[in-house]
Design a protein around this motif. Structure first.
Motif, PDB file in Angstrom:
ATOM      1  N   LYS A  69     -67.771  62.579 -42.987  1.00  7.70           N
ATOM      2  CA  LYS A  69     -67.634  63.920 -43.554  1.00  7.70           C
ATOM      3  C   LYS A  69     -68.962  64.672 -43.553  1.00  7.70           C
ATOM      4  CE  LYS A  69     -66.036  62.796 -47.607  1.00  7.70           C
ATOM      5  NZ  LYS A  69     -66.309  61.338 -47.515  1.00  7.70           N
ATOM      6  N   THR A  70     -69.994  64.032 -44.087  1.00  9.21           N
ATOM      7  CA  THR A  70     -71.299  64.697 -44.179  1.00  9.21           C
ATOM      8  C   THR A  70     -71.872  64.986 -42.807  1.00  9.21           C
ATOM      9  OG1 THR A  70     -71.818  63.772 -46.356  1.00  9.21           O
ATOM     10  CG2 THR A  70     -73.681  64.433 -44.979  1.00  9.21           C
ATOM     11  N   THR A  71     -71.764  64.048 -41.888  1.00 10.07           N
ATOM     12  CA  THR A  71     -72.269  64.264 -40.526  1.00 10.07           C
ATOM     13  C   THR A  71     -71.574  65.445 -39.870  1.00 10.07           C
ATOM     14  OG1 THR A  71     -72.792  61.918 -40.265  1.00 10.07           O
ATOM     15  CG2 THR A  71     -72.580  63.210 -38.254  1.00 10.07           C
ATOM     16  N   LEU A  72     -70.265  65.560 -40.069  1.00  9.28           N
ATOM     17  CA  LEU A  72     -69.522  66.679 -39.501  1.00  9.28           C
ATOM     18  C   LEU A  72     -69.994  67.997 -40.090  1.00  9.28           C
ATOM     19  CD1 LEU A  72     -67.191  67.888 -37.859  1.00  9.28           C
ATOM     20  CD2 LEU A  72     -65.679  67.369 -39.788  1.00  9.28           C
ATOM     21  N   MET A  73     -70.138  68.052 -41.399  1.00 10.62           N
ATOM     22  CA  MET A  73     -70.550  69.297 -42.044  1.00 10.62           C
ATOM     23  C   MET A  73     -71.972  69.686 -41.650  1.00 10.62           C
ATOM     24  SD  MET A  73     -68.853  69.075 -45.818  1.00 10.62           S
ATOM     25  CE  MET A  73     -67.209  69.782 -46.050  1.00 10.62           C
ATOM     26  N   GLU A  75     -74.696  67.488 -50.250  1.00 11.24           N
ATOM     27  CA  GLU A  75     -74.551  66.389 -51.201  1.00 11.24           C
ATOM     28  C   GLU A  75     -75.925  66.059 -51.782  1.00 11.24           C
ATOM     29  OE1 GLU A  75     -73.165  61.686 -51.328  1.00 11.24           O
ATOM     30  OE2 GLU A  75     -72.974  62.839 -49.467  1.00 11.24           O
ATOM     31  N   GLY A  76     -75.966  65.792 -53.078  1.00  8.24           N
ATOM     32  CA  GLY A  76     -77.232  65.455 -53.714  1.00  8.24           C
ATOM     33  C   GLY A  76     -78.027  66.654 -54.198  1.00  8.24           C
ATOM     34  N   GLU A 114     -69.279  67.010 -51.340  1.00  5.35           N
ATOM     35  CA  GLU A 114     -69.142  66.133 -52.511  1.00  5.35           C
ATOM     36  C   GLU A 114     -69.685  66.785 -53.788  1.00  5.35           C
ATOM     37  OE1 GLU A 114     -67.412  63.539 -52.322  1.00  5.35           O
ATOM     38  OE2 GLU A 114     -67.542  62.732 -50.293  1.00  5.35           O
ATOM     39  N   PRO A 115     -69.177  67.949 -54.173  1.00  9.02           N
ATOM     40  CA  PRO A 115     -69.736  68.635 -55.349  1.00  9.02           C
ATOM     41  C   PRO A 115     -69.499  67.921 -56.673  1.00  9.02           C
ATOM     42  CG  PRO A 115     -67.761  69.755 -54.603  1.00  9.02           C
ATOM     43  CD  PRO A 115     -68.097  68.740 -53.554  1.00  9.02           C
ATOM     44  N   SER A 116     -68.507  67.022 -56.749  1.00  8.47           N
ATOM     45  CA  SER A 116     -68.224  66.380 -58.035  1.00  8.47           C
ATOM     46  C   SER A 116     -68.841  64.998 -58.164  1.00  8.47           C
ATOM     47  CB  SER A 116     -66.704  66.282 -58.252  1.00  8.47           C
ATOM     48  OG  SER A 116     -66.145  65.238 -57.459  1.00  8.47           O
ATOM     49  N   ILE A 117     -69.578  64.550 -57.147  1.00 14.28           N
ATOM     50  CA  ILE A 117     -70.082  63.183 -57.169  1.00 14.28           C
ATOM     51  C   ILE A 117     -71.052  62.980 -58.331  1.00 14.28           C
ATOM     52  CG2 ILE A 117     -72.033  63.596 -55.607  1.00 14.28           C
ATOM     53  CD1 ILE A 117     -71.314  60.869 -54.306  1.00 14.28           C
ATOM     54  N   GLY A 118     -70.811  61.929 -59.109  1.00 15.79           N
ATOM     55  CA  GLY A 118     -71.673  61.593 -60.230  1.00 15.79           C
ATOM     56  C   GLY A 118     -71.471  62.428 -61.476  1.00 15.79           C
ATOM     57  N   LEU A 119     -70.480  63.296 -61.482  1.00 17.10           N
ATOM     58  CA  LEU A 119     -70.279  64.180 -62.634  1.00 17.10           C
ATOM     59  C   LEU A 119     -69.222  63.621 -63.583  1.00 17.10           C
ATOM     60  CD1 LEU A 119     -70.283  67.737 -61.015  1.00 17.10           C
ATOM     61  CD2 LEU A 119     -72.217  66.319 -61.730  1.00 17.10           C
ATOM     62  N   GLY A 163     -74.754  67.742 -63.963  1.00 19.49           N
ATOM     63  CA  GLY A 163     -73.794  68.835 -63.881  1.00 19.49           C
ATOM     64  C   GLY A 163     -74.467  70.193 -63.800  1.00 19.49           C
ATOM     65  N   GLN A 164     -75.509  70.372 -64.590  1.00 18.37           N
ATOM     66  CA  GLN A 164     -76.249  71.631 -64.538  1.00 18.37           C
ATOM     67  C   GLN A 164     -76.919  71.817 -63.176  1.00 18.37           C
ATOM     68  OE1 GLN A 164     -78.695  70.799 -67.976  1.00 18.37           O
ATOM     69  NE2 GLN A 164     -77.577  72.275 -69.253  1.00 18.37           N
ATOM     70  N   GLN A 165     -77.452  70.743 -62.632  1.00 16.66           N
ATOM     71  CA  GLN A 165     -78.064  70.829 -61.304  1.00 16.66           C
ATOM     72  C   GLN A 165     -77.032  71.208 -60.241  1.00 16.66           C
ATOM     73  OE1 GLN A 165     -80.320  67.342 -60.291  1.00 16.66           O
ATOM     74  NE2 GLN A 165     -81.748  67.590 -61.980  1.00 16.66           N
ATOM     75  N   GLN A 166     -75.809  70.688 -60.389  1.00 13.22           N
ATOM     76  CA  GLN A 166     -74.774  71.057 -59.424  1.00 13.22           C
ATOM     77  C   GLN A 166     -74.424  72.535 -59.536  1.00 13.22           C
ATOM     78  OE1 GLN A 166     -73.298  68.775 -56.960  1.00 13.22           O
ATOM     79  NE2 GLN A 166     -73.075  70.874 -56.247  1.00 13.22           N
TER      80      GLN A 166
END
Length: 234
Positions: free
Chosen positions: A40-44, A83-84, A160-165, A138-141
């Motif tokens: 996914k990330t490589t494609l984007m 992501e990240g 991946e906007p919700s990762i780790g939230l 979450g604030q950083q996102q």
């Protein structure tokens, strides 16, 4: 709006993306789903001018942008939130947001776009002078998405906007994505949070091993026994 045709992408000697085709039309939220390592990330990144495309074509707003440098793609209105988050931790929230308005189109409306971001994420206005590195995940996102909106995207790509939230913060992020979409910005979103993303998406693609395995409307995906078994644990 976005048309990807038979795309092949390498990282070093590895074939990561193998013959992927997908579309994202104006007014749509399109979800790209799949496990870690599915491509996914490589494609984007490749779509955004940050990958080594060896074959195929990327078309945006009727123009062939295959091989364009990333800054030219940004100027055209295709904006990615990676992501990240990739924030500048020692810079303030406001300074991180203002960096998003560096392209020519966005600079002319920087003030209005900043007010829109503060409307989208009111919490950011109150902490605008704080270093981004001091914020919660979450604030950083929120800052990362806000920075993307400062660039005036015609198509916003979210990796991946919700990762780790937390669940509460994930809900806030998806509500913001819905609001962005309702204001007229098309969205392509890579997500592992399948249940939630299918609630806001119009269509979805499932990637496995660098290829598209399944595609269809969000409703079809929600009702698919294969999706329920593979991703929803039902």
């Amino acid at each position: 709006m976005l048309k990807v045709r038979d795309l092949h992408v390498r990282i070093g000697n590895l074939k990561i993306i193998q013959g992927v085709s997908l579309d994202a039309a104006a007014g749509e939220i399109v979800s790209l789903m799949g496990a870690n390592g599915s491509g996914k990330t490589t494609l984007m990144r490749a779509v955004s001018g940050l990958g080594h495309i060896t074959a195929g074509q990327v078309e945006f707003l009727g123009e062939d942008i295959t091989g364009w440098p990333s800054e030219k793609i940004v100027e055209a209105g295709l904006i990615q939130v990676p992501e990240g988050r990739k924030l500048f931790p020692l810079m303030t929230v406001r300074e991180n947001l203002e960096i998003g308005a560096h392209n020519r189109r966005a600079r002319a409306r920087e003030k209005g776009n900043l007010e829109y971001v503060y409307t989208l994420f009111p919490e950011l206005k109150d902490i605008s002078s704080q270093p981004a590195g001091d914020l919660s995940g979450g604030q950083q996102q929120m800052v990362a998405i806000g920075r993307g909106m400062m660039a005036e995207p015609k198509l916003l790509i979210l990796d991946e906007p919700s990762i780790g939230l937390s669940p509460i913060m994930t809900q806030k992020v998806f509500e913001a994505v819905t609001e962005i979409h309702q204001k007229g910005t098309a969205v392509l979103i890579a997500e592992q949070n399948i249940a939630d993303v299918l609630e806001i998406a119009d269509r979805a693609y499932v990637m496995e091993q660098g290829m598209i395995r399944l595609k269809g409307s969000a409703r079809e995906m929600r009702e698919s026994e294969e999706i329920k078994t593979m991703y929803l644990g039902l």
